[in-house]
Design an enzyme around this catalytic site. Structure first.
Site, PDB file in Angstrom:
ATOM      1  N   CYS A 109       0.819  -1.215   0.000  1.00  0.00           N
ATOM      2  CA  CYS A 109       0.000   0.000   0.000  1.00  0.00           C
ATOM      3  C   CYS A 109       0.855   1.268   0.000  1.00  0.00           C
ATOM      4  O   CYS A 109       1.818   1.373   0.761  1.00  0.00           O
ATOM      5  CB  CYS A 109      -0.849  -0.026   1.253  1.00  0.00           C
TER       6      CYS A 109
ATOM      7  N   ARG B 142     -12.281  -0.058  -6.163  1.00  0.00           N
ATOM      8  CA  ARG B 142     -11.836  -0.020  -4.767  1.00  0.00           C
ATOM      9  C   ARG B 142     -11.361   1.373  -4.367  1.00  0.00           C
ATOM     10  O   ARG B 142     -11.443   1.757  -3.215  1.00  0.00           O
ATOM     11  CB  ARG B 142     -10.697  -1.040  -4.572  1.00  0.00           C
TER      12      ARG B 142
HETATM   13  P1  IMP Z   1      -1.037  -7.177   3.377  1.00  0.00           P
HETATM   14  O1  IMP Z   1      -1.596  -8.394   4.072  1.00  0.00           O
HETATM   15  O2  IMP Z   1      -0.186  -6.358   4.282  1.00  0.00           O
HETATM   16  O3  IMP Z   1      -0.365  -7.522   2.093  1.00  0.00           O
HETATM   17  O4  IMP Z   1      -2.285  -6.245   3.035  1.00  0.00           O
HETATM   18  C1  IMP Z   1      -3.386  -6.679   2.274  1.00  0.00           C
HETATM   19  C2  IMP Z   1      -4.458  -5.615   2.307  1.00  0.00           C
HETATM   20  O5  IMP Z   1      -3.980  -4.409   1.692  1.00  0.00           O
HETATM   21  C3  IMP Z   1      -5.706  -5.946   1.510  1.00  0.00           C
HETATM   22  O6  IMP Z   1      -6.606  -6.771   2.199  1.00  0.00           O
HETATM   23  C4  IMP Z   1      -6.297  -4.579   1.244  1.00  0.00           C
HETATM   24  O7  IMP Z   1      -7.038  -4.087   2.322  1.00  0.00           O
HETATM   25  C5  IMP Z   1      -5.067  -3.723   1.095  1.00  0.00           C
HETATM   26  N1  IMP Z   1      -4.685  -3.478  -0.318  1.00  0.00           N
HETATM   27  C6  IMP Z   1      -4.753  -4.296  -1.379  1.00  0.00           C
HETATM   28  N2  IMP Z   1      -4.234  -3.733  -2.492  1.00  0.00           N
HETATM   29  C7  IMP Z   1      -3.824  -2.511  -2.121  1.00  0.00           C
HETATM   30  C8  IMP Z   1      -3.213  -1.423  -2.827  1.00  0.00           C
HETATM   31  O8  IMP Z   1      -2.890  -1.481  -4.011  1.00  0.00           O
HETATM   32  N3  IMP Z   1      -2.987  -0.299  -2.093  1.00  0.00           N
HETATM   33  C9  IMP Z   1      -3.335  -0.210  -0.770  1.00  0.00           C
HETATM   34  N4  IMP Z   1      -3.854  -1.206  -0.069  1.00  0.00           N
HETATM   35  C10 IMP Z   1      -4.114  -2.349  -0.738  1.00  0.00           C
END
Ligand code: IMP
EC number: 1.1.1.205
Length: 498
Positions: free
Chosen positions: A318, A417
Site C-alpha cells: 500500500c 476499490r
Molecule cells: P497485506 O496483508 O499487508 O499484504 O495487506 C493486504 C491488504 O492491503 C488488503 O486486504 C487490502 O485491504 C489492502 N490493499 C490491497 N491492495 C492494495 C493497494 O494497491 N494499495 C493499498 N492497499 C491495498
C-alpha cells in the site's frame, strides 16, 4: 482549525504481550481458534463460525479458487476478488462450491488435434503428467481420451503429430459416473490397478479426475469450513458500483459471505449499498469496510454490516499514506474499533465481528491483532507466498519468489476499490512486486497456527474470547526493542552434534 487527536497512531511492532499464568490444562493441542464471522445476538451462536481466524485478501494476486479451497480446508475463508467480470467471479465461486475432496478439476487439457509438442508445453506449465483430451480442450468438455507422459516419447513419436494418435481413447478407459463416492472411486483405483479414474456426467462430459494419491489427503484436514451440505465455504468481494448485478449472481453461485471492498468504507455509498443488499438478501452475510475508527465502525454497523474490516494504509503493497496522507497505525485502529464494537454490543445486543486487514508482517502480529480485539484477520502478502496463490513462481539467485501486486497498482487497476472520481485510476495506490515463496499453504499455516496457539498458552488462554478478555499488552521502548535484537552473528549451517 483541524481537530488533532492526542493519541499517537501505533503499529503492532510497538507492542508485546505479557505472559499470564498458564494453567496445567492449557496446552497447544487444547487451544480452539474458532471465531465468529458474522453479526449475531450476544450470547447466541453466529450463522457462520470460522474454524481458524484467517481470511484472504480480496485481491487478484491472492484470492483465487485454488487458494480459497486450500484455506477453507484449513478452517479459514477466502473472499474471491471482484476485479473481474461478474460471470468470471460467479464461476470462481462455483468452482469452490463444487470442490469435492479427492475429485480434481483437470488443469491439463488438450484437444485431439493439438500436437504432442503443445501437449508437452501444457504439461510443463502445469507440472502434471496426466492430460485430459476433450473435444473443446476445456476441463469440462466431452472426454475423448487420456494421455500421460508415459504414452509418448518426444524423439520416438515426434512433436508434430496429433495428440489423438497417442491418447488412450475413452472407449478403452475405465470411468465412473458423477454419483460415485470418494471411497468407491478409491476402491476402483486399487482393485482395477488404475492411476486415474475420470468421472463423467450423463452426456460424457468430463467432471473430475480422481487420483490414488489424493484419497489420504482428505484426512489431513480435520477443521474444514463447510456449509450444511458439507461443501466448502467461500466468500466474495463486491463493490459499490455494480452490486445490484453482482450480488444476485454471486448468491446464485453459492457464495457464503460477501464483503464490500473499499480502501475507505466510511461513505454514504457504502451505507446505501449495504442497506440495499441487506434489504434484498437479509440472510447473506455481508461485511463492510475499511475503517480505522469508532465513528466509522458504528456508521457501518448501523447500516447493517455483518462484520467490519479495519485498516487503511497499512497493507504491505500500500502507498495510500504516501499518496493521500490518510490512514492510521493498525494497532490504534484495531483497539479503537474493538472498543466501539463492544459498546455497540452493549447498546444493541448485537455483536458485529471486526477483522484486522493488512500490515501483518510477522506471525506474532496476528496474535497481537487477535489479542487487541480482532475477531479474525485478513492477509494478502502472507497468502500470496504460497503455491495456491495465483501469482507466478519465479526463480532468483537465492531461491524462489512469487508475484504480489496491490489492487491499486497499475497491474490491477481496481478503480472500484479506489474512488478517484471516475472510471479508472488517476494515480497508483499500490505497488507491484515479489514476495518470498513459502511452499504449500497447509504446511505454512500449520506453523503459524502453532505459533499463535503457543502465544495463547503463554497468556493462559484456550479460546480467542478468553485471550481477548485477559491479554495484557505493553508498549516497547526503542531500548527494549534493541535488548531483544542484540548483535549475534547467526550461524548459517546446522551445528554438528555427536
Ligand atoms: P497485506 O496483508 O499487508 O499484504 O495487506 C493486504 C491488504 O492491503 C488488503 O486486504 C487490502 O485491504 C489492502 N490493499 C490491497 N491492495 C492494495 C493497494 O494497491 N494499495 C493499498 N492497499 C491495498
Amino acid at each position: 482549525m483541524a481537530q488533532i487527536i492526542a493519541e499517537v497512531s501505533r503499529t503492532f511492532n510497538e507492542f508485546l504481550l505479557l505472559p499470564n499464568r498458564t494453567r496445567t490444562d492449557c496446552s497447544v493441542g487444547a487451544v480452539d481458534l474458532s471465531t465468529p464471522l458474522v453479526r449475531h445476538r450476544v450470547g447466541e451462536s453466529p450463522a457462520i463460525t470460522l474454524r481458524a481466524p484467517f481470511t484472504s485478501a480480496i485481491m487478484q494476486a491472492v484470492s483465487s479458487p485454488e487458494l480459497a479451497i486450500a484455506l477453507a480446508r484449513d478452517g479459514g475463508l477466502s473472499f474471491l476478488h471482484h476485479n473481474q467480470s461478474i460471470a468470471e467471479q460467479a464461476a470462481a465461486v462455483r468452482r469452490v462450491k463444487n470442490f469435492k475432496a479427492g475429485f480434481v478439476v483437470s488443469d491439463t487439457n488438450v484437444r485431439p488435434t493439438d500436437t504432442l509438442g503443445h501437449l508437452l508445453e501444457v504439461m510443463r506449465r502445469t507440472g502434471h503428467s496426466t492430460a485430459a483430451v476433450t473435444q473443446d480442450g476445456s476441463a469440462t468438455g466431452r472426454l475423448l481420451g487420456l494421455v500421460t507422459s508415459r504414452d509418448f516419447h518426444p524423439q520416438r513419436h515426434g512433436l508434430d503429430g496429433p495428440v489423438s494418435g497417442r491418447m488412450i481413447p475413452v472407449a478403452e478407459l475405465q470411468h465412473a459416473s458423477s454419483d460415485i463416492t470418494l471411497s468407491a472411486a478409491n476402491a476402483r483405483l486399487w482393485d482395477e490397478r488404475l492411476d486415474c479414474l475420470p468421472v463423467l456426467d450423463a452426456e460424457g462430459n468430463l467432471q473430475f479426475l480422481v487420483f490414488r494419491s489424493d484419497y489420504q489427503d482428505n484426512k489431513r484436514f480435520p477443521h474444514q469450513l463447510v456449509d450444511a451440505g458439507k461443501r466448502l465455504r467461500v466468500g466474495a468481494g463486491i463493490n459499490t458500483h455494480d452490486y445490484r448485478d453482482r450480488v444476485p449472481a454471486l448468491v446464485a453461485a453459492g457464495a457464503d459471505a460477501l464483503c464490500f471492498d473499499s480502501s475507505d468504507g466510511y461513505s454514504d455509498w457504502q451505507a446505501e449499498a449495504l442497506t440495499w443488499v441487506k434489504k434484498h438478501y437479509p440472510d447473506v452475510a455481508t461485511g463492510g469496510g475499511n475503517v480505522v475508527d469508532a465513528e466509522a465502525f458504528t456508521f457501518l454497523a448501523e447500516a447493517g454490516a455483518d462484520f467490519v474490516k479495519v485498516g487503511v494504509g497499512g497493507g504491505s503493497i500500500c502507498i495510500t499514506r504516501d499518496q493521500k496522507g490518510i490512514g492510521r497505525g493498525q494497532a490504534s485502529a484495531v483497539l479503537d474499533v474493538a472498543a466501539a464494537r463492544d459498546a455497540f454490543a452493549a447498546r444493541t445486543g448485537e455483536y458485529v465481528p471486526i477483522c484486522s486487514d493488512g500490515g501483518l508482517v510477522h506471525d506474532y502480529h496476528m496474535a497481537l491483532a487477535l489479542a487487541m480485539g480482532s475477531d479474525f484477520v485478513m492477509m494478502g502478502r502472507y497468502f500470496a507466498r504460497f503455491d495456491q496463490a495465483p501469482g507466478a513462481k519465479l526463480p532468483t539467485r537465492d531461491g524462489f519468489v512469487k508475484e504480489y501486486w496491490g489492487e491499486g497498482s497499475n497491474r490491477a487497476r481496481n478503480w472500484q476499490r479506489y474512488g478517484q472520481g471516475g472510471q479508472g485510476l488517476v494515480f497508483e495506490e499500490g505497488v507491484d512486486g515479489y514476495v518470498p515463496y513459502a511452499g504449500d499453504l497447509h504446511e505454512g499455516l500449520a506453523v503459524t497456527m502453532t505459533k499463535i496457539k503457543s502465544t495463547m498458552v503463554s497468556c493462559g488462554s484456550l479460546t480467542l474470547p478468553e485471550f481477548q478478555a485477559s491479554a495484557r499488552l505493553t508498549l516497547v521502548s526503542e531500548q527494549s526493542f534493541q535488548e531483544s535484537h542484540a548483535n549475534v552473528a547467526v550461524r548459517e549451517t546446522a551445528p554438528t552434534t555427536g
